[in-house]
Design an enzyme around this catalytic site. Structure first.
Site, short mmCIF file in Angstrom:
data_model
loop_
_atom_site.label_atom_id
_atom_site.label_comp_id
_atom_site.label_asym_id
_atom_site.label_seq_id
_atom_site.Cartn_x
_atom_site.Cartn_y
_atom_site.Cartn_z
N GLU A 106 0.85 -1.20 0.00
CA GLU A 106 0.00 0.00 0.00
C GLU A 106 0.88 1.25 0.00
O GLU A 106 2.02 1.22 0.49
CB GLU A 106 -0.89 -0.03 1.26
CG GLU A 106 -1.82 1.17 1.37
CD GLU A 106 -2.95 0.97 2.40
OE1 GLU A 106 -2.89 0.01 3.18
OE2 GLU A 106 -3.89 1.78 2.38
N ASN A 160 -12.42 -1.43 -1.21
CA ASN A 160 -11.74 -1.98 -0.03
C ASN A 160 -12.44 -1.50 1.23
O ASN A 160 -12.73 -0.30 1.38
CB ASN A 160 -10.29 -1.49 0.00
CG ASN A 160 -9.62 -1.78 1.33
OD1 ASN A 160 -9.25 -2.92 1.62
ND2 ASN A 160 -9.45 -0.77 2.17
N GLU A 161 -12.69 -2.40 2.13
CA GLU A 161 -13.30 -2.04 3.44
C GLU A 161 -14.39 -0.98 3.26
O GLU A 161 -14.37 0.06 3.91
CB GLU A 161 -12.22 -1.60 4.43
CG GLU A 161 -11.26 -2.72 4.77
CD GLU A 161 -10.39 -2.50 6.00
OE1 GLU A 161 -10.40 -1.40 6.57
OE2 GLU A 161 -9.69 -3.45 6.40
N TYR A 163 -7.02 -8.83 11.53
CA TYR A 163 -5.69 -8.58 12.08
C TYR A 163 -5.58 -9.16 13.49
O TYR A 163 -6.55 -9.13 14.26
CB TYR A 163 -5.42 -7.07 12.13
CG TYR A 163 -5.11 -6.48 10.77
CD1 TYR A 163 -3.83 -6.58 10.24
CD2 TYR A 163 -6.09 -5.85 10.01
CE1 TYR A 163 -3.53 -6.05 8.98
CE2 TYR A 163 -5.80 -5.32 8.75
CZ TYR A 163 -4.51 -5.43 8.25
OH TYR A 163 -4.22 -4.92 7.01
N GLU A 211 -6.16 -9.15 3.67
CA GLU A 211 -5.38 -8.45 4.71
C GLU A 211 -5.41 -9.30 5.97
O GLU A 211 -6.49 -9.58 6.51
CB GLU A 211 -5.96 -7.06 5.00
CG GLU A 211 -5.73 -6.08 3.87
CD GLU A 211 -6.12 -4.65 4.20
OE1 GLU A 211 -6.03 -4.24 5.38
OE2 GLU A 211 -6.53 -3.94 3.26
N GLN A 257 2.06 -6.13 5.67
CA GLN A 257 2.25 -5.79 4.27
C GLN A 257 3.67 -6.19 3.84
O GLN A 257 4.45 -6.66 4.64
CB GLN A 257 2.02 -4.31 4.06
CG GLN A 257 0.60 -3.86 4.38
CD GLN A 257 0.28 -2.43 3.89
OE1 GLN A 257 1.09 -1.78 3.23
NE2 GLN A 257 -0.89 -1.96 4.24
O1 AHR Z 1 -3.15 -2.46 6.23
C1 AHR Z 1 -3.45 -1.25 6.82
C2 AHR Z 1 -4.93 -0.87 6.68
O2 AHR Z 1 -5.71 -1.77 7.40
C3 AHR Z 1 -5.49 -0.93 5.28
O3 AHR Z 1 -5.25 0.23 4.57
C4 AHR Z 1 -6.95 -1.08 5.55
O4 AHR Z 1 -7.61 -1.75 4.50
C5 AHR Z 1 -7.01 -1.83 6.86
O5 AHR Z 1 -7.89 -1.24 7.74
#
Ligand code: AHR
Length: 490
Positions: free
Chosen positions: A25, A172-173, A239, A295, A344
């Site tokens: 990103e 995205n999201e 995450y 992600e 990432q």
């Molecule tokens: O990876 C960091 C961020 O986490 C990304 O930009 C977003 O899609 C997610 O919330």
């Protein structure tokens, strides 16, 4: 003694190589300094791409790379990133640190990076603040081979030949940074936007819809119900955060309780994938739609003294264990998980590579991707592990996490994570249906908080496992505490 059974006669799904994908990103030092330094840099590069980083990514056979975001994607206007660099718009990166984005890395540069690595591009389009026309023209620009305004513009910018771009994300999201939408609204928008993401010539686009945040099962339900038949993939983001979002915890300073809490939270991925897949099964019993975990990974507090908007964190053996555990989960669900992209690539979150000026280090997580690379496109085999529970205070997990596959040449690859922070684990591995064969092993091990830095880049690295033998269909070994091994039976 822990027992592992690998049943070479129980042949399951093919493990899509794209499970071993990554995500890049315009965030902090991921793109700029991380992969792209520009043609005039003193750092060795080819067309601006760091040679050291490209070579490292080739070594782990990176199959697919997602770009340009993340939250950045829904504010990115691709036409700002093409044409002569001196004319490209300079703008503020509002999401990530408020720094100047000079757009010197755009579509041509990303596709050149993928060419050098030898991986598939996965481009994420802008639904949140972009138009249908803009998204449609992006695909035309990249892939149309004929007479059209976008093909002409591409040629004018130095690339008359079209590229092949298979994977395309429509937003995205969009439940959050991508527009704060409700699922039914997004699902309708998805149907509309994807209509104009055209297949040109032989390029067949694999369209990926924005999926849920972690355990938001109602998002999956609604988007699959309304738009399931228009998509090839549905994303999932999760995450691993050991603490709360406002105090996530340090990447390098943690005790055993926090180590186990982190692994317990990482293991939640199994439940997430299982339950989202069950919903998908109702709308897509034939498994035409892949779950795309685009992600995932650890998210800690940033390294002290660094820009909070850059999400720079060190990566220890704890991260390696999270990676090993998660990749074994994806392998186990490879009948539905068609792609995954750890967040990432370089210098951001659970990065596989860190850079500082001309220096580069490979993190323990990088080495896990190296140990697991032979699973790519191999056939998943049935496995069973009888092993102790470890951890404390209701946050227990199985000590061993295992995955096995057979590649095209008939070699069996077993990956085992031995998760205890302190106790080594004697293990007996029984191979059903394979009595003999040459055995080799590679292992990554270290203290739970061990890491590589620019002064000690090889502190944690892969070493051979000595004297492994397959006798009467069994291999005996002792797996060190906090280790990840790959055992190969040729
Ligand atoms: O990876 C960091 C961020 O986490 C990304 O930009 C977003 O899609 C997610 O919330």
């Amino acid at each position: 003694m822990s027992k592992i059974i690998v049943n070479t006669l129980e042949r399951k799904s093919k493990i899509n190589r794209n499970i071993y994908g990554n995500f890049s990103e315009h965030l902090g030092r991921c793109i700029y300094n991380g992969v792209y330094v520009g043609e005039n840099s003193d750092i060795p590069n080819v067309n601006g791409m760091r040679t050291d980083v490209v070579e490292a990514l080739k070594h782990i056979k990176l199959p697919v790379l997602r770009w340009p975001g993340g939250c950045f994607a829904d504010e990115y206007h691709w036409k700002d990133g093409i044409g002569p660099k001196e004319n490209r718009k300079k703008m503020v990166n509002t999401h990530w640190g408020g720094v100047v984005e000079d757009n010197s890395f755009g579509t041509h540069e990303f596709l050149e990076l993928c060419r050098q690595i030898g991986c598939e591009p996965y481009i994420n389009g802008n639904v949140g603040s972009g138009t249908v026309q803009e998204m449609s023209e992006w695909m035309e620009y990249m892939t149309f081979d004929g007479v059209s305004p976008m093909a002409a513009l591409r040629a004018e910018n130095g690339h008359p030949e079209p590229w092949k771009v298979k994977y395309f994300g429509v937003g995205n999201e969009n439940w959050g940074c991508g527009g704060n939408m409700r699922p039914s609204y997004y699902a309708d928008l998805y149907r509309r936007y994807q209509t104009y993401v055209r297949d040109y010539g032989e390029n067949r686009v694999f369209r990926i819809a924005c999926g849920p945040n972690a355990d938001d099962y109602s998002w999956t339900e609604e988007v699959m119900r309304i738009a399931g038949r228009y998509m090839d993939g549905l994303s999932l983001h999760y995450y691993t955060v050991p603490g709360d979002w406002d105090k996530k915890g340090s990447a390098t300073e943690f005790d055993e309780a926090e180590y186990y809490r982190t692994l317990k939270k990482a293991s939640y991925m199994d439940e997430l994938v299982t339950k989202h897949a069950q919903i998908m099964d109702r709308y897509d019993p034939e498994h035409k739609v892949g779950l795309i975990v685009d992600e995932w990974g650890t998210w800690f507090d940033v390294e002290p003294g660094t820009n909070p908007g850059f999400l720079y964190q060190q990566s220890t053996m704890r991260d390696a264990m999270v990676a090993a555990l998660t990749l074994n989960i994806f392998n186990a669900h490879s009948d539905r998980v068609a792609m995954a992209n750890i967040a990432q690539l370089v210098n951001v979150l659970q990065a596989v590579i860190l850079t500082e000026g001309e220096k580069m280090v490979c993190t323990p997580t990088y080495h896990v991707f190296d140990l697991y690379k032979h699973h790519q496109d191999a056939t998943l085999l049935g496995t069973f592990a009888e092993t102790a529970k470890i951890g404390a205070d209701g946050e227990t997990i199985q000590n061993l996490s295992v995955s096995a596959s057979e590649d095209d040449a008939g070699a069996v690859h077993i990956t085992v994570a031995s998760l205890s922070a302190t106790e080594s684990c004697p293990a007996e591995i029984t191979l059903l249906g394979r009595a003999d064969g040459a055995v080799q092993g590679r292992i990554l091990t270290g203290r739970m908080d061990a890491y590589n830095d620019f002064d000690c880049p090889e502190n944690v690295s892969i070493r051979p496992m000595e004297s492994l033998r397959l006798e009467n269909g069994q291999i005996r070994c002792t797996l060190p505490a906090c280790s990840v091994a790959e055992i190969t039976i040729a």
